[in-house]
Scaffold this active site. Sequence first.
Site, short mmCIF file in Angstrom:
data_model
loop_
_atom_site.label_atom_id
_atom_site.label_comp_id
_atom_site.label_asym_id
_atom_site.label_seq_id
_atom_site.Cartn_x
_atom_site.Cartn_y
_atom_site.Cartn_z
N THR A 47 -4.67 -5.65 -1.62
CA THR A 47 -3.52 -4.96 -1.01
C THR A 47 -4.03 -4.14 0.17
OG1 THR A 47 -2.21 -4.82 -3.01
CG2 THR A 47 -1.89 -3.04 -1.43
N ARG B 117 9.41 -9.37 -10.05
CA ARG B 117 8.71 -8.09 -10.25
C ARG B 117 8.48 -7.42 -8.89
NH1 ARG B 117 3.55 -5.76 -8.39
NH2 ARG B 117 2.86 -4.29 -9.98
N GLY C 80 6.48 -4.12 -7.22
CA GLY C 80 5.47 -3.10 -7.51
C GLY C 80 5.77 -1.79 -6.82
N GLY D 207 -3.33 -0.32 -6.55
CA GLY D 207 -3.70 -0.29 -7.97
C GLY D 207 -2.56 -0.80 -8.83
N GLY E 150 0.59 -1.10 -10.03
CA GLY E 150 1.82 -0.60 -9.45
C GLY E 150 2.73 0.11 -10.43
N1 ASP Z 1 -0.13 -1.88 -6.12
C1 ASP Z 1 0.05 -3.29 -5.94
C2 ASP Z 1 1.18 -3.74 -6.83
O1 ASP Z 1 1.26 -3.28 -7.95
C3 ASP Z 1 -1.17 -4.10 -6.21
C4 ASP Z 1 -2.46 -3.55 -5.63
O2 ASP Z 1 -2.48 -2.53 -4.99
O3 ASP Z 1 -3.49 -4.18 -5.80
O4 ASP Z 1 1.93 -4.59 -6.44
#
Ligand code: ASP
Length: 344
Positions: free
Chosen positions: A212, A240, A242, A263, A265
């Site tokens: 991300t 879904r 995030g 992270g 989400g």
């Molecule tokens: N935060 C993002 C999500 O949950 C994923 C990530 O940051 O790696 O979609």
Amino acid sequence: MRPIALLFLVVAACAPTAPPANTPAPTDVEHPRLEWGMVLHGGAGVTRASYSAAELPLMEAAFHAALRAGHAILAGGGSSLDAVEAAVRILEDDSLFNAGKGSVFTNDSINELDAAIMEGHTYRAGAVAGVHRVKNPITLARAVMERSKHVMMIGDGAERFAVEQRIEMVDPGYFHTGRRMRSLRKAIEDERRAANPNGTAVLPDPTWRFGTVGAVALDKQGRLAAATSTGGMTNKRYGRVGDVPIIGAGTYASPACAVSATGDGEYFIRWSIAHSICTRTDLAGQSLASAADSVIMGVLHRTGGTGGVISLDNRGHVAMPFNAEGMTRGYVGPDGQTWMRMFR
Ligand code: ASP
């Protein structure tokens, strides 16, 4: 209630909580204060096995190029909003990041992309979720902010708006990459084995979502902006959404503070992580480093969430705490020197 009592309650609610005993040490505590500049992330969850020997230098080159693009805009007197959009677009166009071109697959083997952008001094924000034909979702998020009456648009409606606004569209196949398909197959197999009571237990693969991207910037006029873009989590279920496009969860900017998160989400949504950090600095007067650390190493870590943030305040303080094995992160200030790290 008397105003003084109300102020006391707000400050008490925002006061730092004691970190739990197993809290990892804060990361990257010392950073120079940037008179103006940009901070960038390429996702938490990165491990030493995330990139092959051939991919690593390419990923690093793209990351430094994104920092330099933001620097060029800011050095020329451009806005923090332009800088964060430009930097995020570069990483969206690179298949080594989980955003735009390199987005991970859903359980249905399609790509559903989320993005958000926010301007601190006006509190204007724009977000898109679940798009699968928009080449640069961050640019669509900015169009939602600047050219619609809304803050968030999703799916088909967001794509209809993108076409009306002449935003570049691509065939959904543009987002299909072999490396992300291999990750999906592995994630589905891991899930199947974990669900089988007689099967061999498997630990979740920490690389299932890494990549991300996000940026926060402070321009010469003292204006802050934040932008984040993602394909989400490998093997996520249909529909879904995030934390990234949820203003206050994965992306937030106020006149004094800007945050972009990465992270798990679902945890960032439940704890309104980005907004919580800014509230601690804006209302409770906590320093940015202390606010970001106490949220990431406190509530996120304590409740089992993994990830981190990049953050910047209007005095140029930088904080980038994370509780994962790695988080690709870096910054650039007026001298144009780009700094980048992936691990502690
Ligand atoms: N935060 C993002 C999500 O949950 C994923 C990530 O940051 O790696 O979609």
